[in-house]
Design a protein around this motif. Structure first.
Motif, short mmCIF file in Angstrom:
data_model
loop_
_atom_site.label_atom_id
_atom_site.label_comp_id
_atom_site.label_asym_id
_atom_site.label_seq_id
_atom_site.Cartn_x
_atom_site.Cartn_y
_atom_site.Cartn_z
N SER A 25 0.85 -1.19 0.00
CA SER A 25 0.00 0.00 0.00
C SER A 25 0.89 1.24 0.00
O SER A 25 1.83 1.32 0.78
CB SER A 25 -0.90 0.00 1.24
N VAL A 26 0.59 2.16 -0.89
CA VAL A 26 1.32 3.43 -0.98
C VAL A 26 0.32 4.55 -0.81
O VAL A 26 -0.65 4.65 -1.57
CB VAL A 26 2.05 3.56 -2.34
N ARG A 27 0.56 5.40 0.18
CA ARG A 27 -0.38 6.51 0.46
C ARG A 27 0.40 7.81 0.54
O ARG A 27 1.34 7.92 1.32
CB ARG A 27 -1.10 6.23 1.78
N LEU A 28 0.03 8.77 -0.30
CA LEU A 28 0.63 10.11 -0.28
C LEU A 28 -0.45 11.09 0.15
O LEU A 28 -1.48 11.21 -0.53
CB LEU A 28 1.14 10.48 -1.67
N THR A 29 -0.23 11.74 1.27
CA THR A 29 -1.21 12.69 1.79
C THR A 29 -0.54 14.02 2.08
O THR A 29 0.68 14.11 2.22
CB THR A 29 -1.87 12.17 3.07
N ILE A 30 -1.37 15.03 2.18
CA ILE A 30 -0.85 16.36 2.47
C ILE A 30 -1.44 16.85 3.78
O ILE A 30 -2.62 16.66 4.04
CB ILE A 30 -1.19 17.32 1.30
N ASP A 31 -0.58 17.41 4.62
CA ASP A 31 -1.01 18.01 5.89
C ASP A 31 -0.67 19.49 5.79
O ASP A 31 0.44 19.90 6.08
CB ASP A 31 -0.30 17.35 7.06
N ARG A 32 -1.64 20.28 5.33
CA ARG A 32 -1.38 21.71 5.12
C ARG A 32 -1.10 22.43 6.43
O ARG A 32 -0.31 23.37 6.47
CB ARG A 32 -2.56 22.35 4.39
N ALA A 33 -1.74 22.01 7.51
CA ALA A 33 -1.51 22.65 8.81
C ALA A 33 -0.05 22.50 9.23
O ALA A 33 0.55 23.45 9.75
CB ALA A 33 -2.43 22.06 9.86
N ALA A 34 0.52 21.32 9.00
CA ALA A 34 1.91 21.09 9.36
C ALA A 34 2.87 21.50 8.23
O ALA A 34 4.08 21.56 8.43
CB ALA A 34 2.13 19.62 9.70
N GLY A 35 2.31 21.74 7.04
CA GLY A 35 3.14 22.14 5.91
C GLY A 35 4.00 21.01 5.36
O GLY A 35 5.12 21.25 4.88
N VAL A 36 3.47 19.76 5.43
CA VAL A 36 4.27 18.62 4.98
C VAL A 36 3.45 17.70 4.08
O VAL A 36 2.23 17.71 4.11
CB VAL A 36 4.82 17.79 6.17
N ILE A 37 4.19 16.90 3.34
CA ILE A 37 3.62 15.78 2.60
C ILE A 37 4.06 14.52 3.33
O ILE A 37 5.21 14.42 3.76
CB ILE A 37 4.10 15.78 1.13
N GLU A 38 3.14 13.57 3.47
CA GLU A 38 3.46 12.32 4.15
C GLU A 38 3.32 11.16 3.18
O GLU A 38 2.31 11.06 2.47
CB GLU A 38 2.54 12.10 5.35
N LEU A 39 4.31 10.31 3.16
CA LEU A 39 4.30 9.09 2.35
C LEU A 39 4.32 7.91 3.31
O LEU A 39 5.21 7.80 4.15
CB LEU A 39 5.53 9.04 1.44
N THR A 40 3.35 7.02 3.16
CA THR A 40 3.30 5.80 3.95
C THR A 40 3.34 4.62 2.99
O THR A 40 2.52 4.54 2.08
CB THR A 40 2.02 5.73 4.81
N VAL A 41 4.31 3.73 3.20
CA VAL A 41 4.45 2.54 2.36
C VAL A 41 4.41 1.33 3.29
O VAL A 41 5.24 1.19 4.18
CB VAL A 41 5.77 2.56 1.56
N THR A 42 3.41 0.49 3.07
CA THR A 42 3.20 -0.68 3.92
C THR A 42 3.27 -1.94 3.06
O THR A 42 2.73 -1.96 1.95
CB THR A 42 1.81 -0.61 4.59
#
Length: 198
Positions: free
Chosen positions: A110-127
């Motif tokens: 599973s590959v998930r790319l999300t954006i957290d505008r409040a924190a100003g980051v992009i998060e990538l989770t690879v499971t």
């Protein structure tokens, strides 16, 4: 194998004179691929990322691994260049595919790319659904040259070090969020692109 199986099926249908069924199978494959391409290109501001993920879907299929993708709509530009983004995502997905392909069935990534505008980051989770990482190795997996792959394997011991170093140069981080007998999950964060106010 998956691609080869479908191609052989189309050829066999044509040889049997079942042209309509062959065309239907080709159309179904084309529609699925186009739908995924449209979704990825529409979600990402980086065409190189969309192209990379499309390629990984094909690789996963050939290795018998189900690759699930989740990319936030309108994923914004990040502090990573296209080359850095391909390196980070590509290395993490490649490792996950290796782990899943070598683990028990069903093999999944599973590959998930999300954006957290409040924190100003992009998060990538690879499971992955692989066998997990030996707890004794967890403190060394980001060390350059360390690998759990057999000696002689290509690219052995550099992928995770490249990911860590690339992210560190751009203000990002990567870590193993979990590892055990039911797989491993890597999580990476890096900043959104800075916008020049002028």
């Amino acid at each position: 194998h998956e691609y080869a199986n479908r191609l052989h099926t189309v050829v066999s249908l044509l040889e049997l004179g079942r042209t309509r069924e062959a065309i239907e199978l080709i159309a179904q494959e084309t529609e699925t691929s186009q739908s995924l391409a449209d979704e990825l290109v529409g979600a990402s501001s980086e065409p190189a990322l969309a192209a990379l993920l499309l390629g990984k879907v094909a690789q996963a299929g050939e290795r018998g691994v189900e690759l699930r993708l989740g990319v936030d709509d309108e994923l914004e530009a990040s502090a990573l260049s296209a080359s850095d983004l391909v390196s980070v995502v590509g290395n993490l997905v490649d490792n996950a595919l290796d782990a899943a392909a070598g683990g028990a069935s069903p093999a999944r990534v599973s590959v998930r790319l999300t954006i957290d505008r409040a924190a100003g980051v992009i998060e990538l989770t690879v499971t992955d659904s692989g066998g997990g990482i030996d707890p004794d190795h967890l403190h060394h997996i980001f060390d350059r040259g360390f690998s759990t792959k057999p000696p002689g394997s290509s690219g052995r011991g550099f992928g995770l070090a490249v990911v860590r170093d690339t992210l560190a140069r751009r203000g990002g981080v990567v870590d193993v969020a979990s590892s055990g007998v039911k797989g491993t999950r890597f999580v990476a964060h890096w900043p959104l692109a800075t916008v020049d106010p002028t």
